[in-house]
Each structure stands twice: as C-alpha cells, then as structure tokens.
Design an enzyme around this catalytic site. Structure first.
Site, PDB file in Angstrom:
ATOM      1  CB  CYS A 100      -0.907   0.130   1.172  1.00 18.92           C
ATOM      2  SG  CYS A 100      -0.096   0.721   2.847  1.00 18.92           S
ATOM      3  CD  GLU A 101      -0.703   5.429  -3.544  1.00 20.90           C
ATOM      4  OE1 GLU A 101      -0.428   5.057  -4.478  1.00 20.90           O
ATOM      5  OE2 GLU A 101      -1.411   6.605  -3.490  1.00 20.90           O
ATOM      6  CG  HIS A 102      -2.234   5.490   1.936  1.00 16.83           C
ATOM      7  ND1 HIS A 102      -3.283   4.811   1.700  1.00 16.83           N
ATOM      8  CD2 HIS A 102      -1.957   6.400   1.097  1.00 16.83           C
ATOM      9  CE1 HIS A 102      -4.021   5.356   0.777  1.00 16.83           C
ATOM     10  NE2 HIS A 102      -3.371   6.400   0.554  1.00 16.83           N
ATOM     11  CG  HIS A 103       0.238   2.352   6.277  1.00 14.57           C
ATOM     12  ND1 HIS A 103      -1.077   2.300   5.677  1.00 14.57           N
ATOM     13  CD2 HIS A 103       0.119   3.468   7.398  1.00 14.57           C
ATOM     14  CE1 HIS A 103      -1.792   3.195   6.622  1.00 14.57           C
ATOM     15  NE2 HIS A 103      -1.361   3.795   7.449  1.00 14.57           N
ATOM     16  CD  GLN A 141      -8.239  -4.411  -3.209  1.00 12.87           C
ATOM     17  OE1 GLN A 141      -7.665  -4.888  -1.842  1.00 12.87           O
ATOM     18  NE2 GLN A 141      -9.260  -5.077  -3.370  1.00 12.87           N
ATOM     19  CG  HIS A 169      -5.362  -3.599   2.412  1.00 15.72           C
ATOM     20  ND1 HIS A 169      -5.107  -2.540   1.513  1.00 15.72           N
ATOM     21  CD2 HIS A 169      -6.285  -4.442   1.389  1.00 15.72           C
ATOM     22  CE1 HIS A 169      -5.623  -2.710   0.252  1.00 15.72           C
ATOM     23  NE2 HIS A 169      -6.356  -3.749   0.510  1.00 15.72           N
ATOM     24  CB  CYS A 171      -1.616  -0.673   6.449  1.00 13.83           C
ATOM     25  SG  CYS A 171      -2.672  -0.503   5.167  1.00 13.83           S
TER      26      CYS A 171
HETATM   27 ZN   LIG Z   1      -1.942   1.065   3.994  1.00 13.52          ZN
END
Ligand SMILES: [Zn+2]
Length: 208
Positions: A100-103, A141, A169, A171
């Site tokens: 994931c590009e956030h975590h 996603q 996910h 995260c």
């Molecule tokens: Zn994430």
C-alpha cells in the site's frame, strides 16, 4: 514533507552523472535502511543486522519490479486465429503481492480477470503478468483494479473487461485498527461487462 522540486534537487545531487530517472544509488538506499534500523532502537552494526540493509534493498527491488515493466507492452502480442470465439475468457484467482502506498505494508490477494474478445486474444499468462506489473508498485487497491481493466481495454480492444480484486491489507490487520480476517473487494467493469447485466452476472458467477 519536501516539495517535488526539493525532492528532485536531492535526487539530482545524489546522481551527478545525470541519467533520466535520478534514481538514488544502492549505497544510499542501504544507508537509509541502516538509519531506519537505528530509529527503531536497534543497532545496525550488530552481527545479525549487518547484512540486513543490503538484503532489504534487494527485497525492495523485487517488491517494486513493476516500475520497470510496461503492462501495455505485455499485451502487444495477440492471436487472431480463434475460429470466431466470442465467449468470455476468465483467468481466476491470480495471486499477487503488492504494497500500500500509505504505509508500504503488504497487500496480499487475488485477482479475477475476464474479457470477451473482439477478434483477437492474448496468451493467458499475459493477463497474470499485467496484474503482477501493477501489483509490484506502491498501490491502492482501487487504483490497481482500474489500471488492470483500463490497460486490457485500451490495448486489446475487447467487447468488454471485468476485473475483481480481493485482498488483505496488512496495514489494517497488523497495525492501526488491527482487524484480522478482513479483505477488501474492488471491481471494475468496462464495455459489455458494465452495460449488460447478464454478462456481469456470468462473470460474477465465475468468480465467486
Ligand atoms: Zn496502508
């Protein structure tokens, strides 16, 4: 956070010989991982960790190999001697690993990719390779699902495309809200998969 301009300046500085993509060197990447290990509270110089930054850099090379792959090019070779075949083609349960590009936490899941050809088909392994080329990037996603469907639609020009992605996910399962055993389902339907309820229903039936 640094602005895009600052970031470019830093990357340019680290790569004085130029080059079109300003990628930092492996040495700099390993130094960054040593910094992260120290930040967690451990000692990057102890025996068990001394090789870790190099290993993590190699692992990242695998996790993010998709940036050097062109998904449209993967679908270029098609076959048109198909005896008028015009029914649905579905590759089911393509396993993928993404982040994931956030975590930068793992997204582990499967994709179902279907299309109805309009005079030409691709080798089925190519559908899996398109999934992999997009998965091996920093992703969300929803975007990945759309990218897979859009690319097949634009390159192959079929009568319709359907993509369903189901993934866990990390995260969400290993940090933050800590909710295990959940998965996220996303879908993108184009052409007759979107317009024709029966086609959509047939696809959904093959994916459940
Ligand atoms: Zn994430």
């Amino acid at each position: 956070m640094s602005s895009p301009t600052n970031r470019l300046a830093v990357e340019k500085m680290s790569n004085p010989t130029g080059g079109s993509n300003f990628r930092p060197t492996r040495t700099r990447v390993e130094a960054a991982f040593r910094t992260i290990i120290r930040w967690t509270g451990d000692d990057p110089n102890r025996d068990g960790l001394i090789e870790t930054p190099a290993r993590v850099a190699r692992a990242f090379g695998e996790f993010f190999a998709g940036y050097s792959q062109d998904p449209a090019a993967i679908l270029q070779k098609t076959f048109d001697e198909i005896e008028g075949y015009d029914e649905m083609i579905v590759l089911r349960g393509i396993r993928f690993e993404s982040h994931c590009e956030h975590h930068m936490a793992p997204i582990i899941g499967r994709a179902w990719v279907g299309y109805i050809p309009d005079g030409r088909v691709v080798g089925i392994s190519k559908l899996a390779r398109v999934v992999e080329a997009y998965a091996r990037r920093l992703q969300i996603q929803e975007k990945m699902t759309a990218q897979i469907a859009n690319t097949i639609n634009e390159v192959l020009r079929p009568k319709g495309v359907g993509v369903i992605v189901r993934a866990a996910h990390h995260c969400m399962t290993t940090r933050g809200v800590h909710i295990p055993d959940t998965d996220l389902v996303t879908s993108r339907m184009l052409g007759c998969f979107r317009a024709d309820p029966l086609t959509r229903q047939e696809f959904l039936g093959l994916t459940s």
